[in-house]
Design a protein around this motif. Sequence first.
Motif, short mmCIF file in Angstrom:
data_model
loop_
_atom_site.label_atom_id
_atom_site.label_comp_id
_atom_site.label_asym_id
_atom_site.label_seq_id
_atom_site.Cartn_x
_atom_site.Cartn_y
_atom_site.Cartn_z
N SER A 141 0.83 -1.21 0.00
CA SER A 141 0.00 0.00 0.00
C SER A 141 0.86 1.26 0.00
O SER A 141 0.59 2.20 -0.77
N VAL A 142 1.88 1.29 0.83
CA VAL A 142 2.77 2.45 0.89
C VAL A 142 3.52 2.62 -0.44
O VAL A 142 3.71 3.74 -0.92
N SER A 143 3.93 1.51 -1.02
CA SER A 143 4.65 1.58 -2.30
C SER A 143 3.79 2.17 -3.40
O SER A 143 4.29 2.85 -4.30
N GLN A 144 2.49 1.92 -3.33
CA GLN A 144 1.58 2.43 -4.37
C GLN A 144 1.17 3.88 -4.14
O GLN A 144 1.02 4.64 -5.09
N THR A 145 0.95 4.25 -2.88
CA THR A 145 0.43 5.59 -2.59
C THR A 145 1.52 6.59 -2.20
O THR A 145 1.32 7.80 -2.33
N TRP A 146 2.65 6.10 -1.71
CA TRP A 146 3.67 7.00 -1.15
C TRP A 146 5.05 6.44 -1.46
O TRP A 146 5.93 6.41 -0.61
N GLY A 147 5.22 5.97 -2.68
CA GLY A 147 6.42 5.23 -3.05
C GLY A 147 7.71 6.00 -2.86
O GLY A 147 8.75 5.42 -2.51
N GLU A 148 7.68 7.32 -3.07
CA GLU A 148 8.92 8.10 -2.96
C GLU A 148 9.47 8.11 -1.53
O GLU A 148 10.65 8.42 -1.34
N GLU A 149 8.63 7.76 -0.54
CA GLU A 149 9.10 7.81 0.84
C GLU A 149 10.13 6.72 1.13
O GLU A 149 10.89 6.83 2.09
N TRP A 150 10.17 5.67 0.32
CA TRP A 150 11.18 4.63 0.54
C TRP A 150 12.59 5.18 0.38
O TRP A 150 13.56 4.58 0.87
N ASP A 151 12.71 6.32 -0.30
CA ASP A 151 14.04 6.93 -0.45
C ASP A 151 14.62 7.36 0.89
O ASP A 151 15.83 7.61 0.99
N ILE A 152 13.76 7.46 1.91
CA ILE A 152 14.26 7.91 3.20
C ILE A 152 15.12 6.84 3.87
O ILE A 152 15.95 7.16 4.73
#
Length: 571
Positions: A141-152
Amino acid sequence: MVKHQPLQVYERQLCLSCITGIYGCRWKRYQRSHEDTTKWELLWSLILLFTFCLLLVWFYFWWEAHNDYNEFNWVLYSRSGEWSDGTVPILATTAAGFTYIAFLMILALCHVAAGQQLNLHWLHKIGVVGALFTTVGGVISVSQTWGEEWDIVPISLQATGPFLQIGALVAVTALSWIVAGQVARAEKTRFQVLLLLLYLSVLLGLYMVPLSITSPCIMDPTDLKGRPDVIGHQGAPMLAPENTLLSFQRAVQMNVTGFESDVALSLDGVPFLMRDRTLQRTTDVQKVFPERRLDDASLFNWTELQSLNAGQWFLKDDPFWTVHSFSARERRLVANQTVCSLEQLLKLASLRNHTVVFRLRRPPLEHPCHYSWINDTLEVVRQASAPQGLVMWTPDEDRALVRQVAPALVQTSLEKHSPQRLHQQGISRLLLRYNQASTQDVREFSRSNLSVTLYTVNEPWLFSVLWCSGVSEVSSEAPHILKKVLAPVWLMKPDEYCLIWVSADLISFAVVIGIFVFQKFRSSGMRSYNPEQIMLSAAVRRSSREVNIMKEKLIFSEPQQQRTAPRLPVG
């Protein structure tokens, strides 16, 4: 010493009963087994280990993502139209799941250390599967809606990597006690070799991890540049309603050097500050204009916008959990805020000699200023009392015209391009999200006389990493927090880090060798002859009430034999 032996045996049996009872519901002594764990239960142990590792990464992700909780809530709002703190249920379920799975992992390790057969109860198996699928669903779910946050994650490892490596090294070193015990007790040479190779591979990998750790905070302190300037992103939205005059005044009190905001054009051409497309979240439009609550904010004229309250929502929703600290006077000030215009913000910036950077949103097609939006906004900036050199202009449309009409404006780009292309376009400044510029990018832009402002930086650890990277300015929703950061959270010379790394590896290696030698010596000693274990192992495995009663009688009828049984040498 002999008098206390029965009490010690009883305490040990009680502890073992608790471990086997909680993990596999094996509360009675005859239910325990020193036999090898079945392949099915080994598979469940691997599933438990995988779930633990996945939850550990998930927990770490949300711990570091604290910098962007408001951004996550805003993403949810933009999709659902309802404002709520979506991080609360996620954090609650993650903490509960991680605690539960970690507890099962500890029990499993205790089983292995005590030589007990692993037999996870079916209720725990359901719990493990539930935790696994919930976490996998959350990751997707996070990868689909807020994927750019994994860059943190890679960015946060620059701040936490050295400490995580030492923590993992301590944990794996401590596990050597269990591994050495298993190797010493194992009868199959193949199993011993396989277990040793697996453990030593993990240990060697941890010893070498620092070779891949790169952090700008590992540097000579004399090379550290000055503290980055802080500009208030929408003012100080944790201390006052975002994009209101009070919010920017609070930001001034927190020693910011500039302001950042989002600008829209009203129906009659007045630029005003508003982040959302609609007025529903940050005003009382539903009360004043209920039939227009979902209309684009640009479709209201300035008189209508001025009639709206832009502060009461903050007291009601408490988006940053800070309202409880407000005094009665501060609550009254917050409750009386109205929509702020760009002209008001420029006037405040002029009085304080602060810079202003804003993103200009184009009005919808039916808006009368849809085609003249650049000129209308530029005219307001030109007529404002703020010097043009304090205004960072971001729209890409008609840049050549803007430079002719207002050459003193600081041309700023919201997109990262090569320094050569930026210079060709007459751009001297960049405004980027913190994950869009690496340490190498920042240094390259700096060498090319291009200033970089990174947003949104709220956590001291992230501020410290960017400080060490050489960033000159950051945009923050928490200037009151960054105000207290007068030096990087940690800063270490390369030689110091190398010394810590080598010392930790040597100490760990010495401890591991010592534990393996001790366990080998211990296993080559005397083993107790346990008639109870022999008789129970020879008992029929078929479960029945008569067999259980027989085993209970066997256990409790010969306590003296257990204590006085002769000890025979192994082998």
